[in-house]
Write a protein that holds these residues in place. Structure first.
Motif, short mmCIF file in Angstrom:
data_model
loop_
_atom_site.label_atom_id
_atom_site.label_comp_id
_atom_site.label_asym_id
_atom_site.label_seq_id
_atom_site.Cartn_x
_atom_site.Cartn_y
_atom_site.Cartn_z
N ASP A 99 -12.28 -0.21 -30.76
CA ASP A 99 -11.86 -1.23 -29.78
C ASP A 99 -13.03 -1.92 -29.10
O ASP A 99 -12.88 -2.41 -27.98
CB ASP A 99 -10.97 -0.61 -28.69
N HIS A 100 -14.21 -1.92 -29.65
CA HIS A 100 -15.34 -2.46 -28.91
C HIS A 100 -15.14 -3.95 -28.70
O HIS A 100 -14.63 -4.67 -29.55
CB HIS A 100 -16.66 -2.17 -29.64
N GLY A 101 -15.50 -4.40 -27.51
CA GLY A 101 -15.41 -5.81 -27.22
C GLY A 101 -14.10 -6.24 -26.65
O GLY A 101 -13.96 -7.37 -26.19
N MET A 102 -13.09 -5.37 -26.68
CA MET A 102 -11.80 -5.75 -26.10
C MET A 102 -11.83 -5.49 -24.60
O MET A 102 -12.48 -4.56 -24.15
CB MET A 102 -10.70 -4.90 -26.73
N PRO A 103 -11.07 -6.27 -23.83
CA PRO A 103 -10.96 -5.95 -22.40
C PRO A 103 -10.35 -4.57 -22.22
O PRO A 103 -9.51 -4.16 -23.02
CB PRO A 103 -10.02 -7.03 -21.86
N SER A 104 -10.75 -3.86 -21.16
CA SER A 104 -10.36 -2.45 -21.06
C SER A 104 -8.85 -2.29 -20.92
O SER A 104 -8.29 -1.34 -21.44
CB SER A 104 -11.06 -1.81 -19.87
N ARG A 105 -8.20 -3.22 -20.22
CA ARG A 105 -6.74 -3.11 -20.09
C ARG A 105 -6.07 -3.33 -21.44
O ARG A 105 -5.05 -2.73 -21.74
CB ARG A 105 -6.21 -4.15 -19.09
N PHE A 106 -6.66 -4.22 -22.24
CA PHE A 106 -6.07 -4.48 -23.55
C PHE A 106 -6.23 -3.27 -24.47
O PHE A 106 -5.35 -2.96 -25.27
CB PHE A 106 -6.70 -5.72 -24.19
N LYS A 107 -7.35 -2.57 -24.34
CA LYS A 107 -7.56 -1.35 -25.11
C LYS A 107 -6.44 -0.37 -24.84
O LYS A 107 -5.85 0.22 -25.74
CB LYS A 107 -8.87 -0.69 -24.70
#
Lengths: 463, 243
Positions: free
Chosen positions: A116-124
């Motif tokens: 999940d690198h690069g995704m916003p943390s909430r989206f992760k």
């Protein structure tokens, strides 16, 4: 001591007796008020605030936990509109899919965004909770995708800059474009959250060949690892065009596969930063010669032209171009090459500010017309310049460096988009409250979030 | 929900220059559930102030101008009152119990985070479950919360009574308020001194405790059974109960 006779009603060990008697008969004694008249009996009409929901388990006070009763819970109503599109290939996305969610196939998601690198943390978290990765097809990403389709790749690379206020989905638009280019068979260089490289610096060391610059081995290794997973297929056939001497003993000959350079960097963290530089240089050259199409996706490009937290040995702060990673990245966003495109996003989050710029930390400010009146700085609109625009975030140097570019504004949700998003959340059980399924509840959610995508997701959290 | 009682209606015709609150000790008010005597020693409002009305529908209707009600000032609403349709009095009460030093915003954010953790846990379970299991998995955090608190409420309690120089724990029925208070505060106390998981955040621990209590398991429910056992063991002292 004299005891009033009226208060004598239940004076023995009544409560436990009554309780056992009633539970033997299968009656729920919880709502029975034993004993004499109490104040709470008066309170009943207005104290009737308890919401009596379906009970999860039986009443009998047995010490061992009983199995849950099989009582179905209320389910959300069927959604009204088409909020999901079966087209999972962004190459086929057009305006008819606008404001609909498309699913990134799980295997593609895993290769494109390892861990999940690069995704916003909430989206992760959302991907983990919903067990699927869905992104809304929105106008800004469609716009950039149509530009990419029509561009002439014998001309210098065009730079696109996503911008917008916090939490409007700049990063997810970038990821959508990234998926599009991956599907087209481009080589993708994705640099997620560059502000991490200047802000959360873990370890630095002076560069091997240029003592003026500083390497970040840990960050470089982490990036190389993700690059190895995401670009393994597209750079299989590529070869190095010259010999690279890493240190006294180790070298990579000319004509070796480019993946060997990546392996070298992962195995020897000391040379990892140089490996990133070599990959950047090689891919740029190969794109120039027309062998590959190269997409450079940089999230938070403004951090390349700002301050860092790194202190040099003479106690002065290092500038972003003095870190080798960001130095190489700056060379990449320069449009002195062709056969590709540069898609970036500017971000307020994690940005440390420009060199020599003074940050305004005031919470209150004087009103312009009435200097005696103090204003909350958030209320005083004219006191704040628009801080999310690319000109404001890139600063003078960054603007001159990036000029010319195509700015693409990512806005808040429109009415159609927020309806679709609410339907999606209802379908995925993210909106649980029965009141949110009504029209009044939807109106209130829209009002509370102010049509801002990140806020909407956050507000729905405890509901 | 009408925050005020009948008091402000019945006293509308009071003279504006009535006795000041400082020389009165009690006020006879008439809320819905009957007459009551309320202390006025610490009340900061003058007696002419009206109770606030927390009801949107009340204000949608055109204002009736009869008497002097519209000329009298209104007390400020309590922070626990809200017109939001997502407002649950039980949850607000729980938030007040979680709160320390009056930091309500912080307490609220903690409780909301705990709800979110619970919901994520349940939703993940829901999406991974086979289709015939799905309608039985409850994902609504508010419903889980209510059920969990309901499961923790004790039926009988004990009250200490001194007789002949000895203190006896006398079994006694509990009021609804007391039962709710015990259930909620056991939940918070168990979460606060959770020794198994010390480094975890309060919200995370609270969510796991609530989920356990929802299934009638865990430490909090055991605490309820302990109280029941104590009351059962002391049933011989039942005759000390004079109230």
């Amino acid at each position: 001591m004299e005891i009033l006779p009226r208060l004598h009603l239940f004076k023995m060990a009544a409560p436990m007796k009554i309780f056992r008697e009633l539970s033997r008969k299968g009656f729920d004694p919880r709502h029975v008020n034993h004993g004499p008249i109490t104040r709470s009996m008066f309170c009943q009409p207005c104290g009737k605030q308890t919401v009596h929901y379906a009970r999860a388990s039986s009443v009998a006070a047995s010490t061992e936990p009983s199995a849950q009763t099989r009582e179905p819970v209320p389910q959300p109503p069927p959604v009204r509109s088409i909020f999901r599109t079966p087209v999972s290939n962004p190459v086929n996305h057009g305006l008819e899919q606008e404001a609909q969610f498309y699913t990134i196939p799980p295997d593609e998601y895993k290769t494109m965004f390892p861990q999940d690198h690069g995704m916003p943390s909430r989206f992760k978290k959302q991907v983990d909770t919903f067990t699927e990765a869905c992104i809304m097809v929105r106008k800004p990403s469609l716009e950039v995708m149509s530009y990419l389709q029509q561009a002439n790749y014998s001309h210098p690379a065009i730079r696109y800059v996503f911008y917008g206020i916090r939490g409007t989905g700049k990063t997810l638009c970038l990821c959508h474009v990234l998926h599009y280019c991956t599907k087209q068979g481009w080589v993708v260089l994705f640099f997620p959250k560059v502000s991490n490289w200047v802000k959360n610096v873990k370890e630095i060391q002076p560069s091997f060949h240029n003592p003026e610059r500083y390497d970040q081995p840990l960050e470089a290794v982490a990036w190389l690892k993700t690059f190895k997973v995401s670009a393994a297929d597209s750079i299989k056939e590529l070869q190095t065009q010259q010999k690279y001497q890493w240190n006294k003993r180790e070298a990579t000959e000319q004509g070796r596969p480019l993946l060997e350079v990546v392996e070298q960097g992962i195995a020897r963290p000391k040379t990892a930063t140089d490996c990133v530089g070599v990959i950047v240089k090689e891919l740029k050259d190969q794109a120039n010669q027309g062998r590959i199409r190269l997409l450079v996706a940089v999230d938070g490009v403004n951090s390349l032209f700002g301050r860092t937290v790194v202190r040099k040995p003479d106690r002065s702060m290092a500038y972003a171009s003095e870190l080798s990673l960001t130095y190489n990245l700056r060379k990449l966003v320069r449009n002195d090459w062709r056969g590709g495109a540069i898609v970036t996003a500017v971000k307020e989050a994690g940005f440390l500010g420009m060199e020599g710029e003074k940050k305004d930390h005031r919470r209150y400010t004087r009103h312009e017309d009435h200097p005696d009146i103090y204003h909350d700085i958030l209320d005083h609109v004219s006191a704040r310049p628009q801080t999310f625009t690319p000109e404001a975030l890139l600063g003078k140097e960054g603007f001159e460096y990036m000029d010319p570019y195509v700015p693409v504004l990512v806005e808040k949700y429109t009415e159609k988009e927020i309806e679709s998003c609410l339907d999606y959340y209802t379908d995925r059980m993210w909106i649980q409250n029965e009141k949110c399924w009504t029209e009044a509840g939807r109106q209130q959610l829209k009002f509370l979030s102010g049509y801002e995508p990140a806020d909407l997701e956050r507000i729905c959290g405890p509901l | 929900m009408l925050a005020g009682g009948l008091w402000d209606r019945s006293n509308m015709a009071l003279p504006m220059c009535g006795k000041t609150a400082s020389c009165r000790l009690f006020m006879v008010s008439a809320p819905r559930w009957g007459l009551a005597v309320e202390q006025v020693r610490t009340v900061v409002w003058h007696e002419t102030y009206q109770e606030p009305v927390v009801d949107k529908e009340y204000f949608r209707k055109p204002e009736e101008i009869d008497g002097l009600a519209h000329t009298r000032p209104v007390k400020s609403a309590l922070p626990t009152q809200s017109t939001s349709i997502f407002h649950y009095p039980e949850v607000t009460k729980f938030t007040s119990y979680v709160m320390k030093k009056g930091e309500r915003a912080l307490a609220r954010s903690i409780v909301e985070k705990a709800f979110e953790h619970m919901k994520r846990h349940q939703i993940k379970k829901y999406h991974e479950a086979p289709p015939e299991e799905k309608p039985y998995i409850d994902c609504n955090p508010v419903r889980i919360f209510h059920t969990a608190i309901e499961n923790c409420k004790p039926v009988v309690g004990v009250q200490s009574v001194k007789r002949g120089g000895k203190t006896y724990q006398v079994p006694t029925p509990l009021t609804d308020k007391r039962r709710r208070f015990l259930a909620m505060n056991w939940m918070i106390a168990e979460t606060r001194d959770n020794r198994d998981w010390p480094s975890q955040s309060f919200a995370k621990k609270l969510s796991s405790n609530l989920l356990e209590a929802y299934q009638e398991q865990g430490k909090v429910v055991r605490k309820k059974y302990d109280l029941h056992k104590l009351a059962d063991a002391n049933k011989a002292y039942g005759h000390f109960r004079f109230w």
